[in-house]
Write an enzyme that holds these catalytic residues in place. Structure first.
Site, PDB file in Angstrom:
ATOM      1  N   ASP A 162       2.520 -48.077  20.438  1.00 48.90           N
ATOM      2  CA  ASP A 162       3.732 -47.264  20.443  1.00 48.90           C
ATOM      3  C   ASP A 162       4.730 -47.777  21.485  1.00 48.90           C
ATOM      4  O   ASP A 162       5.924 -47.921  21.215  1.00 48.90           O
ATOM      5  CB  ASP A 162       3.369 -45.802  20.708  1.00 48.90           C
ATOM      6  CG  ASP A 162       4.571 -44.881  20.635  1.00 48.90           C
ATOM      7  OD1 ASP A 162       5.227 -44.865  19.579  1.00 48.90           O
ATOM      8  OD2 ASP A 162       4.860 -44.204  21.641  1.00 48.90           O
ATOM      9  N   LYS A 220       8.492 -49.610  21.073  1.00 45.19           N
ATOM     10  CA  LYS A 220       9.680 -49.109  21.771  1.00 45.19           C
ATOM     11  C   LYS A 220      10.322 -50.214  22.610  1.00 45.19           C
ATOM     12  O   LYS A 220      11.557 -50.346  22.642  1.00 45.19           O
ATOM     13  CB  LYS A 220       9.311 -47.922  22.651  1.00 45.19           C
ATOM     14  CG  LYS A 220       8.895 -46.674  21.879  1.00 45.19           C
ATOM     15  CD  LYS A 220       8.466 -45.554  22.817  1.00 45.19           C
ATOM     16  CE  LYS A 220       8.076 -44.299  22.038  1.00 45.19           C
ATOM     17  NZ  LYS A 220       7.624 -43.202  22.935  1.00 45.19           N
TER      18      LYS A 220
END
Length: 811
Positions: free
Chosen positions: A675, A679
C-alpha cells in the site's frame, strides 16, 4: 378586444373545455373576445386515419367513425346541461356527421381520396368543436371561418389570400359580439369556393390573422404547456418557462422544433406589433410567455435551445462548383419545385461543397432530385453524386443578445467538445440570433443537457455520478452525498445526481437519479453485473457531465478508466491500482483526460482526505520543483506502531487496526508495504519523476513467509513475532525513539523502510492513524512544507472523494 385561441388539448376533455369556458367568461367581463378553437384533441389525426381506411376498402372505417360520433356525443351530454341547448346542438352535430359519413362512404366505394375530399373531411373537426364551444358559452355567437378565411393557389401551393381575407374579416366583425366563437385551420379557396385549410397548426395562424385584421390588444394562445421553455422538458428536467421573447426569438425557436405555436402565426401580429401570450389552459394563473417587439432589461444572451431530430445532411460537392454562379440557385430551386424544405445550409468558403439539412422523410426524394438536377455534371466528373448522412439531429441556440456577447460560439463548441460531441455541420446568420449545428442523433439528449447547463439556462448545475463500490468508503460517500444534497442545491445551485450504483455483483441505473435512502434494497433485487456490463451501461447512457467514482480496490474496475475517459467521462478514484500501475498506462490516462477536457482525480490514493496530490500539483503548476519527499503514508502502520507497548503486543495492534477499520480487509497488504509503495509511486509520478513499483527499495519488518498461505494461516502465525518486536521496542524506548514506516523520494530515487525517529524529528509526535508528508522543493528547501492529518478511515476517505467530485463541479 382580445383573440383567444384554444388548441386540441384545451378542448379535448371535459375538464379542459370547462376550464376554457371559465377563462373566456372571465375575460369577456372586460372586453370583446374572439375565440378560435381547434378540433377535439386527436380528432384531426383520426379523421385522416379513417379516410385512409375507407380508401383502402377496409370496413373498419365504420368503427372509427362511430368512435368519433360517440366521443362528441359524450362530450355534449356531459357539459351541456340545458335540455333545449343540448337538443339543438345534437341536431347540428348529427347533421355534420351525416355529411361526413357520406364523404367516407364515397371514398370507400370508389377507393379514391383526392386532396379536395381529404380537405373537406378534416374540416369537420373544427366545425364540430366550434359549435360545441359556442353552445357551451352562453351568449356566444358562432362564426363559420370558411366565410372569411380564404386561400389561393400560388405555384401549386395553397397560401393565404391575405388582402381578401383581411377585408372579409373586418366586414364579418363590423358589429363585434361580446363573445365570438369560430373554428381555426379551415378555409375556402377564393376562386373555386372549395374547402381548404391553412395546414397543420393552422388554428394558431387563423387566430393571428383575426387578431391582425381587427387590431386586437393581444393574441392569447392557450395550450397544454406554461409557455415557451428553455428546452424540451421531456429531455431536460431542469428546463423552465421563458417569461419574455422577442418575435425573432420566438420565430427561431418555432422553426427549430419548439412546437408551442405554429411558425406562420407570428408574422401577421408582428407586423402590427400585437403581443402574443402563450398560456396553459390547465394552469390559467401561470405567468406564461409573452412575445413582443422589444424585451426590457434583457441581459441573457441565450433564451432557449431547440432541436430537430431525424435530420439528414446532404452534401453537394465538386470542383466545378468553385466560382460558378448559380449552383446554389439550382440546388434550392429544384428542391423547392419538388416541395422539399431545407432548414439548414452550410457552405465551405472554398465553394466546393454545400451541405443542406432536410428531414429524414424528405432525404430520399431530395437526393434523387439533386442527382437529376446535376446529372450532366455528375456524368462527366465535374461533380460527385449526392452524399446523404441520416440519423442526425439539428440543434439551435437562440437569443437576440448573442450579437452583443463575445465568445458565445467558442463556448458552445468548447462545451460540446469537452463532452465528446462532434459537430458535423454548423450555420450562423449575420443577425447572430441563431447558431445551428448538426450532431449525431445519439448525442442529442446529451448535447441538449450539457448546453442547457453550460449557458446557465438551468437553475442548477447537474453532475451525474456513477458510484462503483458500496463498502465502507462507497457507503460513506453515498451517505455524505445524500446529507449534503439539499444544502448544495440551495447554497451552490448544484445537484449531485447519482445515476448509477454498482456493487461487486449487481448494478442499478436511473437517468433521473437513484433514491439514496433505499439503494441497497434496489441493488439486492437488481440484475447481476460485471465490469464489462458496467462499462457498457455507463457508456450506453451517454449522459452529460458524467463522473465515474471508483470506491473499490478492483483491478478490473481500474482497467475501465481509459475507456471512460475516452468517452469524456471524468474519473474519481479511491482505488490506487490505476495511478500506480505501469508508468505508460498511468501517463496515457493523464494525457487522455487532458486531451478530452475531463478530469482524472485520485487525491485519496495518498493520505485519504489530506490535500497532498493537489498541493504537489499546485506547486509544480506554479513553477516549483519537488526535490525530496519523506512521508508516513500508512495510517494503518502508524496506528500499529503507536499502539504497540509492553501491554499491547504487535499481533494485537494488527487486530485492533482491522477492527477499527484502518487496515485493508487483508492486513497483509498493509504489512507488506504494498500500500505504501503504491502511494509513494503515485506521489513520485505526480512530482514529475518516472518510476515503477519495482524500482522502490523495500526494507520490510515482517518476514516473507508470513505473506504465504491463507489469511487464517497469517493470523495463527502472527503472535510468533510478538517477542522479537517487544525486545526491539524496549531498545528504541530506552533511546526515547519511536518506529515510523517511512516512504522516501530523493530526486526520483525511492525507498520504504521501518525507521526510528527521535523527539526532534517532525514524525516523532505523529499520533494515531495520522499521515504526514514533508515536501522539500526549490522554494521550500530550508524549511520543508508539512501536510499532516487523518490518513485512514472510511469517513475521511469518502470526504476526500467528495472533495474531488466537487472540484469537477466547480470547473
Amino acid at each position: 378586444m382580445k383573440v383567444l385561441k384554444f388548441g386540441g388539448t384545451s378542448v379535448g376533455s371535459v375538464k379542459s373545455i370547462l376550464s376554457l369556458k371559465s377563462i373566456v367568461e372571465r375575460e369577456a367581463k372586460h372586453q370583446e373576445i374572439v375565440v378560435v378553437v381547434s378540433a377535439l384533441g386527436g380528432i384531426t389525426d383520426k379523421l385522416l386515419a379513417t379516410s385512409r381506411l375507407a380508401e383502402s376498402g377496409d370496413e373498419r372505417w365504420k368503427d372509427q367513425f362511430k368512435e368519433m360520433v360517440d366521443r362528441h356525443h359524450q362530450m355534449i351530454d356531459t357539459i351541456i346541461t340545458d335540455t333545449a341547448d343540448r337538443e339543438a346542438l345534437f341536431a347540428k352535430v348529427d347533421a355534420l356527421f351525416e355529411q361526413l359519413q357520406s364523404l367516407y362512404r364515397g371514398v370507400f366505394l370508389v377507393h379514391d381520396l383526392s386532396h379536395k375530399t381529404q380537405d373537406a373531411i378534416v374540416s369537420y373537426g373544427e366545425r364540430l368543436s366550434s359549435n360545441i364551444v359556442a353552445t357551451l358559452i352562453r351568449g356566444a355567437k358562432w362564426f363559420d371561418s370558411r366565410d372569411f378565411i380564404k386561400t389561393h393557389d400560388i405555384h401549386g401551393r395553397r397560401s393565404l389570400d391575405s388582402d381578401l381575407t383581411m377585408r372579409l374579416v373586418r366586414s364579418a366583425f363590423a358589429e363585434m359580439p361580446r363573445i365570438s366563437v369560430m373554428g381555426g385551420f379551415i378555409a375556402r379557396d377564393s376562386a373555386t369556393d372549395e374547402i381548404t385549410n391553412l395546414g397543420r397548426g393552422g388554428s394558431d395562424y387563423t387566430a393571428s390573422i383575426i387578431a391582425a385584421a381587427l387590431n386586437a390588444e393581444v393574441l392569447e394562445i392557450w395550450t397544454d404547456v406554461d409557455g415557451f421553455m428553455t428546452a424540451d422538458p421531456h429531455v431536460i428536467s431542469t428546463a423552465y418557462t421563458i417569461n419574455e421573447l422577442s418575435y425573432t426569438e420566438a420565430m427561431e425557436l418555432c422553426n427549430f422544433g419548439a412546437k408551442v405555436i405554429y411558425p406562420p402565426t407570428i408574422y401577421p401580429v408582428c407586423v402590427r406589433n400585437i403581443p402574443i401570450k402563450v398560456k396553459n389552459t390547465f394552469n390559467p394563473n401561470g405567468r406564461g410567455t409573452i412575445i413582443k417587439q422589444k424585451i426590457d432589461d434583457d441581459r441573457k444572451p441565450i433564451k432557449g435551445i431547440s432541436s430537430i431530430s431525424g435530420t439528414t445532411l446532404i452534401t453537394v460537392t465538386g470542383l466545378s462548383m468553385v466560382g460558378v454562379v448559380g449552383v446554389n440557385r439550382r440546388i434550392f430551386t429544384s428542391l423547392a419545385d419538388n416541395g422539399i424544405s431545407v432548414f439548414l445550409v452550410s457552405q465551405a468558403s472554398s465553394e466546393n461543397s454545400t451541405s443542406i439539412g432536410v428531414r429524414d422523410a424528405d432525404a430520399k426524394a431530395a437526393v434523387a432530385v439533386l442527382n437529376e438536377e446535376f446529372k450532366a455534371e455528375i456524368e462527366d466528373g465535374r461533380m460527385f453524386p449526392m452524399h446523404a448522412e441520416s440519423g442526425l439531429a439539428t440543434i439551435a441556440i437562440v437569443g437576440e443578445n448573442m450579437k452583443h456577447a463575445a465568445g458565445i460560439a467558442g463556448k458552445l463548441f468548447g462545451t460540446l467538445g469537452r463532452s465528446g460531441i462532434s459537430v458535423i455541420a454548423c450555420a450562423q446568420g449575420a443577425s447572430e440570433t441563431n447558431i445551428s449545428f448538426v450532431v449525431d442523433g445519439k448525442s442529442l439528449r446529451k448535447a441538449l443537457n450539457v448546453l442547457h447547463d453550460s449557458f446557465f439556462l438551468s437553475e442548477y448545475k447537474v453532475l451525474n455520478l456513477f458510484v462503483c463500490g458500496v463498502g465502507t468508503v462507497g457507503g460513506k460517500l453515498l451517505d455524505q452525498i445524500r446529507s449534503q444534497y439539499a444544502d448544495l442545491a440551495q447554497r451552490s445551485h448544484l445537484k449531485l445526481k447519482v445515476v448509477g450504483i454498482a456493487s461487486s455483483h449487481n448494478a442499478i441505473f436511473n437517468r433521473d437519479g437513484i433514491d439514496l435512502s433505499k439503494y441497497r434494497e434496489e441493488l439486492k433485487n437488481s440484475e447481476p453485473s460485471d465490469p464489462s456490463k458496467l462499462r457498457d451501461s455507463v457508456i450506453g447512457m451517454n449522459i452529460f457531465n458524467s463522473v465515474f467514482v471508483d470506491c473499490t480496490a478492483s483491478k478490473d474496475i481500474a482497467a475501465l478508466y481509459q475507456v471512460f475517459l475516452e468517452h469524456n467521462i471524468s474519473v474519481v478514484a479511491a482505488n490506487k491500482i490505476a495511478a500506480s500501475s505501469d508508468y505508460e498506462s498511468y501517463l496515457r490516462l493523464k494525457r487522455t483526460a487532458i486531451a478530452r477536457g475531463v478530469k482524472f482525480l485520485f487525491e485519496t490514493n495518498v493520505g485519504a482526505g489530506l490535500p497532498i496530490i493537489g498541493t504537489i500539483n499546485d506547486l509544480r503548476n506554479s513553477g516549483d520543483k519537488i526535490l525530496h519527499i519523506e512521508a508516513v503514508l500508512s495510517g494503518t502502520l502508524n496506528f500499529i506502531f503507536n499502539e504497540i507497548s509492553a501491554d499491547v503486543p504487535f499481533s494485537e495492534t494488527v487486530r485492533r487496526a482491522k477492527k477499527e477499520g484502518y487496515s485493508e480487509p487483508d492486513p497483509r497488504i498493509d504489512l507488506s508495504g504494498v500500500d505504501v509503495i503504491r502511494k509513494l509511486v503515485i506521489l513520485t509520478r505526480e512530482a514529475g519523476y518516472r518510476v515503477e513499483q519495482a524500482d522502490v527499495e523495500k526494507h520490510l519488518f515482517v518476514p516473507d513467509e508470513y505473506f504465504e498461505g491463507s489469511v487464517d494461516d497469517f493470523w495463527k502465525k502472527l503472535p510468533d513475532l510478538d517477542a522479537d518486536f517487544e525486545r526491539r521496542r524496549q531498545e528504541i524506548a530506552r533511546e526515547n525513539k519511536k518506529w515510523r514506516f517511512v516512504a522516501t523520494m530523493d530526486a526520483g530515487r525511492t525507498s520504504v523502510a521501518l525507521k526510528t525517529v527521535g523527539p526532534s524529528h517532525p514524525f516523532y509526535n505523529l499520533e494515531g492513524s495520522n499521515n504526514i508528508v514533508m515536501l522539500t522543493t526549490e522554494r521550500y528547501k530550508e524549511y520543508p512544507m508539512l501536510i499532516q492529518g487523518y490518513g485512514a478511515g472510511a469517513s475521511v476517505t469518502a470526504a476526500g472523494v467528495f472533495a474531488n467530485i466537487m472540484s469537477i463541479a466547480n470547473i
